[in-house]
Motif scaffolding. Structure first.
Motif, mmCIF file in Angstrom:
data_model
loop_
_atom_site.group_PDB
_atom_site.id
_atom_site.type_symbol
_atom_site.label_atom_id
_atom_site.label_comp_id
_atom_site.label_asym_id
_atom_site.label_seq_id
_atom_site.Cartn_x
_atom_site.Cartn_y
_atom_site.Cartn_z
ATOM 1 N N ARG A 79 10.088 9.270 -3.948
ATOM 2 C CA ARG A 79 9.926 7.839 -3.687
ATOM 3 C C ARG A 79 8.466 7.505 -3.350
ATOM 4 N NH1 ARG A 79 12.776 10.084 0.538
ATOM 5 N NH2 ARG A 79 12.036 9.729 2.666
ATOM 6 N N LYS A 80 7.740 8.524 -2.834
ATOM 7 C CA LYS A 80 6.318 8.280 -2.579
ATOM 8 C C LYS A 80 5.554 8.028 -3.878
ATOM 9 C CE LYS A 80 5.922 10.712 1.838
ATOM 10 N NZ LYS A 80 5.249 11.812 2.580
ATOM 11 N N THR A 81 5.964 8.729 -4.939
ATOM 12 C CA THR A 81 5.326 8.507 -6.239
ATOM 13 C C THR A 81 5.606 7.099 -6.743
ATOM 14 O OG1 THR A 81 5.511 10.848 -6.793
ATOM 15 C CG2 THR A 81 5.181 9.333 -8.620
ATOM 16 N N VAL A 82 6.841 6.646 -6.578
ATOM 17 C CA VAL A 82 7.176 5.266 -6.956
ATOM 18 C C VAL A 82 6.350 4.288 -6.131
ATOM 19 C CG1 VAL A 82 9.019 3.540 -7.057
ATOM 20 C CG2 VAL A 82 9.509 5.930 -7.634
ATOM 21 N N GLN A 83 6.215 4.586 -4.842
ATOM 22 C CA GLN A 83 5.436 3.715 -3.966
ATOM 23 C C GLN A 83 3.978 3.625 -4.433
ATOM 24 O OE1 GLN A 83 7.007 2.208 -1.273
ATOM 25 N NE2 GLN A 83 5.168 0.949 -1.183
ATOM 26 N N ARG A 84 3.420 4.745 -4.881
ATOM 27 C CA ARG A 84 2.029 4.737 -5.359
ATOM 28 C C ARG A 84 1.889 3.846 -6.590
ATOM 29 N NH1 ARG A 84 2.521 10.604 -4.615
ATOM 30 N NH2 ARG A 84 1.639 11.149 -2.579
ATOM 31 N N VAL A 85 2.884 3.908 -7.469
ATOM 32 C CA VAL A 85 2.847 3.053 -8.663
ATOM 33 C C VAL A 85 2.938 1.587 -8.264
ATOM 34 C CG1 VAL A 85 4.052 2.445 -10.793
ATOM 35 C CG2 VAL A 85 3.766 4.857 -10.170
ATOM 36 N N LEU A 86 3.818 1.273 -7.318
ATOM 37 C CA LEU A 86 3.944 -0.106 -6.841
ATOM 38 C C LEU A 86 2.635 -0.613 -6.238
ATOM 39 C CD1 LEU A 86 7.464 -0.006 -5.130
ATOM 40 C CD2 LEU A 86 6.864 -1.191 -7.235
ATOM 41 N N ASN A 87 1.911 0.298 -5.601
ATOM 42 C CA ASN A 87 0.656 -0.089 -4.945
ATOM 43 C C ASN A 87 -0.568 0.106 -5.833
ATOM 44 O OD1 ASN A 87 2.021 -0.758 -2.561
ATOM 45 N ND2 ASN A 87 1.871 1.315 -1.749
ATOM 46 N N ASP A 88 -0.305 0.433 -7.132
ATOM 47 C CA ASP A 88 -1.393 0.635 -8.099
ATOM 48 C C ASP A 88 -2.372 1.710 -7.633
ATOM 49 O OD1 ASP A 88 -0.445 -1.354 -9.853
ATOM 50 O OD2 ASP A 88 -1.355 -2.907 -8.599
ATOM 51 N N ALA A 89 -1.842 2.757 -6.981
ATOM 52 C CA ALA A 89 -2.700 3.862 -6.544
ATOM 53 C C ALA A 89 -3.157 4.660 -7.764
ATOM 54 C CB ALA A 89 -1.942 4.755 -5.580
ATOM 55 N N PRO A 90 -4.355 5.230 -7.733
ATOM 56 C CA PRO A 90 -4.905 5.908 -8.904
ATOM 57 C C PRO A 90 -4.398 7.335 -9.099
ATOM 58 C CG PRO A 90 -6.497 5.935 -7.118
ATOM 59 C CD PRO A 90 -5.344 5.118 -6.644
ATOM 60 N N ASN A 91 -3.771 7.945 -8.088
ATOM 61 C CA ASN A 91 -3.443 9.363 -8.158
ATOM 62 C C ASN A 91 -2.045 9.639 -8.714
ATOM 63 O OD1 ASN A 91 -2.379 8.141 -5.912
ATOM 64 N ND2 ASN A 91 -2.542 9.955 -4.589
ATOM 65 N N VAL A 92 -1.652 8.905 -9.771
ATOM 66 C CA VAL A 92 -0.404 9.132 -10.488
ATOM 67 C C VAL A 92 -0.733 9.189 -11.975
ATOM 68 C CG1 VAL A 92 1.921 8.277 -10.986
ATOM 69 C CG2 VAL A 92 0.917 7.867 -8.727
ATOM 70 N N SER A 93 -0.202 10.198 -12.680
ATOM 71 C CA SER A 93 -0.506 10.313 -14.112
ATOM 72 C C SER A 93 0.020 9.099 -14.863
ATOM 73 C CB SER A 93 0.130 11.586 -14.673
ATOM 74 O OG SER A 93 1.538 11.459 -14.754
ATOM 75 N N GLU A 94 -0.657 8.752 -15.932
ATOM 76 C CA GLU A 94 -0.273 7.569 -16.703
ATOM 77 C C GLU A 94 1.122 7.737 -17.291
ATOM 78 O OE1 GLU A 94 0.027 3.986 -17.914
ATOM 79 O OE2 GLU A 94 -1.671 4.670 -16.713
ATOM 80 N N LYS A 95 1.461 8.960 -17.688
ATOM 81 C CA LYS A 95 2.788 9.212 -18.255
ATOM 82 C C LYS A 95 3.887 8.927 -17.229
ATOM 83 C CE LYS A 95 5.581 12.822 -20.436
ATOM 84 N NZ LYS A 95 5.613 14.248 -20.890
ATOM 85 N N THR A 96 3.680 9.420 -16.005
ATOM 86 C CA THR A 96 4.671 9.194 -14.945
ATOM 87 C C THR A 96 4.739 7.724 -14.571
ATOM 88 O OG1 THR A 96 4.332 11.418 -14.047
ATOM 89 C CG2 THR A 96 5.302 9.784 -12.566
ATOM 90 N N ALA A 97 3.568 7.083 -14.449
ATOM 91 C CA ALA A 97 3.537 5.667 -14.100
ATOM 92 C C ALA A 97 4.251 4.826 -15.151
ATOM 93 C CB ALA A 97 2.090 5.206 -13.933
#
Length: 341
Positions: A14-32
């Protein structure tokens, strides 16, 4: 649909989802892209609360008391778990956590999941007489922290779920050894429900102790019951009405021992004069029966503290990764047994 459901569908935290919601840069484009596709497919519109959800910490431990209204395992008059629940609440407070007590029905896991999803709790402790395998698996699969008090609730291990371990075999073996040491050779046993794992282990330990002295446990000296008072009474009634009593009996929990003591009193059987009785658990009431009950003390408080610490240690990043110590029941001698004269 919320971020917990999205995380499950995407196979991410869920932290990864949260990063995407917050437009954080440390998530791969494929996962986002995968996460955004799931949100779009389910018309998910994050609000401000959802964006900040992952950063919240409630400093609260959920204490789930799960009962099955279809069976006899209700908590209104429970004598075993009172000390367990009190120890969990006290230990949580010592570690700086509040406790949210929730009494739930065994057939419905959704209220428990809801407490996690709403961030009402940081982790949970589960207390129940019922089989809880699927409930625990669902909570763990959703990425939530859960600890289970009773090893009989979960038949197969679940990764990351701590459970204090009681050696039922060794504990029952010690009870058998005690009665044999008093000179008893004709010993009966009252078992619990054979569908519960600890029952078979206690029966096996007791039988092996007897066989270790070169003796056998006759089939008619094994009374198959449930973990309720009536089973102890039924065993005594069965033995006194056909074939005679053994000289000693090991009851697989104290409730059955109480039933046996009551049946002996009703039938004029002297305890320990004509029958020695040993229980298992060391419930508070055993000190006040007539006679006071000799029993195997289950270290419930110590087990509850270990479990609470294990869950909180993980929350605080102190997970050791090592095996925690197991437990064994301890003989408590009172006046319900005597040596063979």
């Amino acid at each position: 649909m919320d971020i917990f459901d999205i995380a499950r569908l995407a196979g991410v935290s869920r932290k990864t989802v949260q990063r995407v919601l917050n437009d954080a840069p440390n998530v791969s484009e494929k996962t986002a892209a995968k996460i955004r596709a799931i949100m779009e497919a389910h018309n998910y519109e994050p609000n401000a609360a959802a964006r900040g959800l992952a950063s919240k910490k409630s400093n609260t431990i959920g204490l789930f008391i799960v009962q099955d209204r279809r069976s006899y395992t209700l908590y209104s008059d429970d004598l075993f778990f009172g000390a367990v629940i009190g120890a969990m609440i006290s230990r949580s407070a010592e570690r700086g956590y509040k406790t949210l007590v929730s009494i739930e029905e065994a057939s419905d896991v959704e209220p428990l999941l809801s407490l996690y999803k709403q961030k009402s709790i940081d982790a949970g402790l589960l207390v129940s007489w019922s089989e809880m395998q699927r409930t625990v698996e669902r909570i763990a699969e959703a990425g939530f922290r859960i600890g289970v008090f009773d090893q009989n609730n979960v038949r197969s291990p679940v990764d990351g779920v701590p459970i204090p371990r009681l050696d039922d075999y060794a504990s029952a073996y010690a009870a058998g050894e005690y009665l044999l040491g008093l000179g008893h050779t004709d010993i009966g046993i009252v078992t619990g429900d054979m569908a519960i794992p600890c029952t078979a282990e206690r029966l096996r330990g007791f039988v092996d102790a007897v066989r270790g002295r070169g003796l056998n446990v006759r089939d008619d000296r094994i009374h198959y019951g449930r973990f309720i008072e009536a089973s102890g009474r039924e065993a005594i009634e069965r033995w006194t009405s056909g074939g005679g009593l053994p000289s000693a009996v090991f009851c697989s929990n104290d409730l059955m021992a109480y039933g046996a003591l009551k049946a002996c009193a009703d039938r004029g059987v002297s305890v320990p004069g004509a029958l020695s009785v040993v229980g298992f658990d060391d419930l508070l009431l055993g000190q006040y029966t007539h006679p006071p009950l000799t029993t195997m003390r289950v270290p419930r408080v110590e087990m509850a503290v270990q479990l609470t610490d294990a869950v909180i240690d993980v929350l605080e990043g102190r997970e050791s990764g090592g095996e925690r110590r197991g437990f064994q029941a301890e003989l408590i001698e009172r006046q319900s047994c005597r040596p063979v004269s």
